[in-house]
Design an enzyme around this catalytic site. Structure first.
Site, mmCIF file in Angstrom:
data_model
loop_
_atom_site.group_PDB
_atom_site.id
_atom_site.type_symbol
_atom_site.label_atom_id
_atom_site.label_comp_id
_atom_site.label_asym_id
_atom_site.label_seq_id
_atom_site.Cartn_x
_atom_site.Cartn_y
_atom_site.Cartn_z
ATOM 1 N NE ARG A 68 30.470 77.894 -64.726
ATOM 2 C CZ ARG A 68 30.302 78.955 -65.501
ATOM 3 N NH1 ARG A 68 29.440 79.902 -65.177
ATOM 4 N NH2 ARG A 68 30.991 79.080 -66.613
ATOM 5 C CE LYS B 234 28.416 86.685 -69.998
ATOM 6 N NZ LYS B 234 29.478 86.374 -69.025
#
Ligand code: AMP
Length: 214
Positions: A127, A13
């Site tokens: 990440r 997103k």
């Protein structure tokens, strides 16, 4: 143009919101980012949110509804905004509807990034980002060209989100399925719902989103 991006943590997103934002000149509003800023700044909101964020749980509706309502009143949102991570409950969705009504704004589209859950856990736990400029990286999918040096700003310091570990990611997924996934039916019934294949390459996902927006 006012949009909502829906999807579990790690669906992309934030990445897609950045692209839409620069293409359409509208503002990206991430409630997660705003809450992390509040935690860093040590405000009362941040103090209350910290433990919940670290446990992968949602913060109370009133907390985020207030933040969003105040934020979309600012002049830089006049052209439009992309809500990334809000609404996350049916209560937030009805509060949003009411606040948009009161402010004379409309919701143009809701786009779900459909993804595979197991891949999400791997995407998130790998990440990290540059501590200085925020550029995003991944242990497996996107390493800096020169080991340990940020491609964008040359910094050698990187950081991982406190809630990006496997245990918390699974709690965040649970919160998504328990509280946020019902929004898909909600917006379908309101004739605002669209979806794209969030497992496709980043550019392809962006293309599918553009098809919806144009
Ligand atoms: P995100 O950056 O969107 O993954 O959000 C990180 C964390 O912030 C979430 O796991 C929640 O603890 C909290 N959070 C962000 N947005 C919301 C929201 N709309 N409602 C409740 N909690 C939120």
């Amino acid at each position: 143009m006012n949009l909502i991006l829906l999807g579990p943590p790690g669906a992309g997103k934030g990445t897609q919101a950045e692209t839409i934002s620069s293409k359409h000149g509208i503002i990206q509003l991430s409630t997660g980012e705003m809450l992390r800023d509040a935690v860093k700044a040590g405000t009362e909101t941040g103090r209350q949110a910290k433990a919940l964020i670290e446990a992968g749980e949602l913060v109370p509706d009133e907390m985020v509804v207030g933040i969003v309502s105040e934020r979309i009143d600012r002049p830089d949102c006049a052209n439009g905004f992309i809500l990334d991570g809000f609404p996350r409950t049916l209560g937030q969705a009805s509060a949003l509807e009411k606040m948009l009504d009161e402010k004379g704004k409309t919701l143009d589209a809701v786009i779900e990034l459909r993804v595979d859950d197991e891949a999400m856990v791997e995407r998130i736990t790998g990440r990290y980002s540059c501590s200085k400029c925020g550029m995003g990286y991944h242990d497996k999918y996107k390493q800096p060209a020169k080991d340990g040096v940020c491609d964008k700003c040359g910094s050698t310091e990187f950081t991982r989100r406190a809630d990006d570990n496997e245990e918390t990611v699974r709690a965040r997924l649970l919160a998504y399925y328990r509280s946020t996934a019902p929004l898909i039916g909600y917006y379908f019934a309101k004739d605002r719902y669209n979806y794209v294949d969030g497992m496709a390459e980043i550019d392809e996902v962006a293309r599918q989103i553009e098809d919806i927006l144009t």
